[in-house]
Design a protein around this motif. Structure first.
Motif, PDB file in Angstrom:
ATOM      1  N   GLN A   1      -3.186  -5.997  -4.314  1.00 32.70           N
ATOM      2  CA  GLN A   1      -2.523  -6.154  -3.022  1.00 32.70           C
ATOM      3  C   GLN A   1      -3.477  -6.657  -1.935  1.00 32.70           C
TER       4      GLN A   1
ATOM      5  N   ASP B   1      -0.939   1.585   7.450  1.00 33.01           N
ATOM      6  CA  ASP B   1      -0.882   0.533   6.435  1.00 33.01           C
ATOM      7  C   ASP B   1      -0.386  -0.778   7.026  1.00 33.01           C
TER       8      ASP B   1
ATOM      9  N   ASN C   1       6.269   1.076   5.337  1.00 34.78           N
ATOM     10  CA  ASN C   1       4.846   1.264   5.624  1.00 34.78           C
ATOM     11  C   ASN C   1       4.624   2.291   6.713  1.00 34.78           C
TER      12      ASN C   1
ATOM     13  N   GLU D   1       2.807   1.196  -5.250  1.00 35.74           N
ATOM     14  CA  GLU D   1       2.339   1.508  -6.592  1.00 35.74           C
ATOM     15  C   GLU D   1       2.513   3.004  -6.835  1.00 35.74           C
TER      16      GLU D   1
ATOM     17  N   GLU E   1       0.825   5.687  -7.611  1.00 37.59           N
ATOM     18  CA  GLU E   1      -0.004   6.688  -6.928  1.00 37.59           C
ATOM     19  C   GLU E   1       0.164   6.643  -5.414  1.00 37.59           C
ATOM     20  N   GLU E   2       0.719   5.542  -4.892  1.00 32.68           N
ATOM     21  CA  GLU E   2       0.910   5.388  -3.451  1.00 32.68           C
ATOM     22  C   GLU E   2       2.283   5.881  -2.996  1.00 32.68           C
TER      23      GLU E   2
ATOM     24  N   PHE F   1       0.798  -1.226   0.000  1.00 34.38           N
ATOM     25  CA  PHE F   1       0.000   0.000   0.000  1.00 34.38           C
ATOM     26  C   PHE F   1       0.834   1.283   0.000  1.00 34.38           C
ATOM     27  N   SER F   2       2.143   1.136  -0.302  1.00 31.70           N
ATOM     28  CA  SER F   2       2.971   2.338  -0.469  1.00 31.70           C
ATOM     29  C   SER F   2       3.979   2.136  -1.589  1.00 31.70           C
TER      30      SER F   2
ATOM     31  N   TRP G   1      10.526   6.500  -3.341  1.00 29.86           N
ATOM     32  CA  TRP G   1      10.163   7.227  -4.562  1.00 29.86           C
ATOM     33  C   TRP G   1      11.196   8.298  -4.879  1.00 29.86           C
TER      34      TRP G   1
ATOM     35  N   GLN H   1       4.211   8.534  -3.912  1.00 22.94           N
ATOM     36  CA  GLN H   1       4.653   9.903  -4.135  1.00 22.94           C
ATOM     37  C   GLN H   1       5.307  10.572  -2.927  1.00 22.94           C
TER      38      GLN H   1
ATOM     39  N   THR I   1       7.019   8.925  -0.419  1.00 21.67           N
ATOM     40  CA  THR I   1       7.859   7.964   0.284  1.00 21.67           C
ATOM     41  C   THR I   1       9.333   8.170  -0.061  1.00 21.67           C
TER      42      THR I   1
END
Length: 352
Positions: free
Chosen positions: A274, A308, A304, A170, A172-173, A167-168, A180, A175, A177
């Motif tokens: 997921q 999450d 996470n 993909e 869109e998830e 959940f962190s 990224w 951005q 982190t």
């Protein structure tokens, strides 16, 4: 009196030289001793070719217990587990594998998806291991371990998920982190430029983390450039920089950046849900989570968030979560703790 002073100063100088020499030796050789111990423990590096030509490289240890498949994280390879492999071999029959696009396994862009890789790892369990297996994965390897457990429960004794970024991860998830800003964006940028040919140097020049230290990033990148020029084909090691700070670059020369690009675009998750994957897991599961941290700019410095992590635990019915004060690469930073978790996990499984 002056003679005693000179002797004292001389002793201090000698001690300082010895300390610096030891420090430098450790930074330049930190990965060699664990790997030597791994081979001494009975591990052998092997390769297997699938029917479609895909090559999977792996290390196999002695048969001292139930099978254990280890799946490393992005940009690593099986050797990243070398700090824990000798001790794991005391209780398991370990198979540590190079993921597609990493190390000596096939660098085939058509296989850079969770579903394709998961299917190949199921094939590996069926055809190479030959019996139900404990599957443990780190980071993206943890996501793969979960997929295998969800889609081939009859082949999985249990799974240990080591700081997987559910959940962190993909597009869109991701951005906000660390991964990224530090990895995905930098790799994507490198693939779309032509000025630099050395990703190791480029990654330091454009590092989000080192950018927080101002001019230090430039100094480090310049040192890296000089070292790489004088040591072509060798991983980056600087005697005066703590090895843990550069460990993330150790295997980059054997990493296909198109694998990272598949995460940047989201292609890696094609056909991979997921939430459904986690909810389908019906084997004993331990979820190891590194501590949650945020930067001053609000960027998540962890795989996470706590929210999450709770979501992961709730989706995997009956799972056990262990939180460790560590960075992301737990088995590397906290090898004793990781081995203890894996030893304790033996009591959770029933050999099929």
């Amino acid at each position: 009196m002056m003679k005693k002073v000179f002797i004292f100063i001389g002793v201090i100088i000698v001690i300082t030289i010895i300390a610096i020499s030891i420090y430098a030796y450790i930074n330049m050789n930190y990965d060699k001793r664990p790997l030597k111990r791994t081979y001494k423990a009975g591990y052998e590096e092997k390769r297997v070719k699938l029917n479609d030509g895909t090559v999977l490289n792996y290390a196999e240890g002695p048969d001292n217990g139930p099978p254990l498949l280890l799946i490393h994280g992005q940009s690593m390879k099986w050797e990243d587990y070398s700090r824990v492999l000798p001790d794991l071999a005391k209780n398991y029959h370990v198979y540590a594998i190079d993921c597609h696009g990493h190390g000596k396994s096939s660098h085939d862009i058509t296989k850079y998806s969770g579903v394709a890789m998961g299917k190949d790892f199921i094939w590996f369990i069926e055809n190479i291991i030959g019996e139900a297996t404990v599957v443990s994965g780190h980071s993206s390897g943890g996501i793969l371990a979960a997929w295998v457990a969800a889609n081939a429960p009859e082949l999985v004794l249990g799974t240990v998920l080591e700081d997987p970024p559910f959940f962190s991860v993909e597009p869109e998830e991701m951005q906000n982190t660390f991964v990224w800003h530090e990895s995905m964006k930098v790799a994507h940028s490198f693939l779309n430029q032509s000025e630099s040919e050395d990703y190791v140097v480029y990654s330091l020049e454009n590092s989000y983390m080192w950018g927080l230290f101002g001019d230090l990033r430039t100094l480090l990148a310049n040192s890296a450039r000089k070292y790489r020029a004088g040591h072509p084909g060798e991983p980056l090691k600087l005697w005066y920089v703590p090895y843990k700070w550069l460990h993330g670059t150790l295997y980059l020369d054997e990493f296909d950046l198109q694998f990272s690009e598949a995460f940047y675009t989201g292609d890696w998750f094609e056909g991979f849900n997921q939430e459904d994957t986690l909810s389908k897991i019906d084997v004993p599961t331990t979820y190891i989570k590194a501590q949650t941290m945020y930067g001053d700019d609000g960027v998540l410095y962890a795989a996470n968030s706590d929210e999450d992590a709770e979501r992961v635990q709730n989706l995997v019915e009956g799972s056990k979560m262990i939180t460790i004060k560590s960075g992301h690469d737990i088995h590397f930073e906290k090898p004793k703790e990781f081995v203890k978790i894996m030893e304790d996990f033996l009591s959770e499984i029933t050999v099929k």
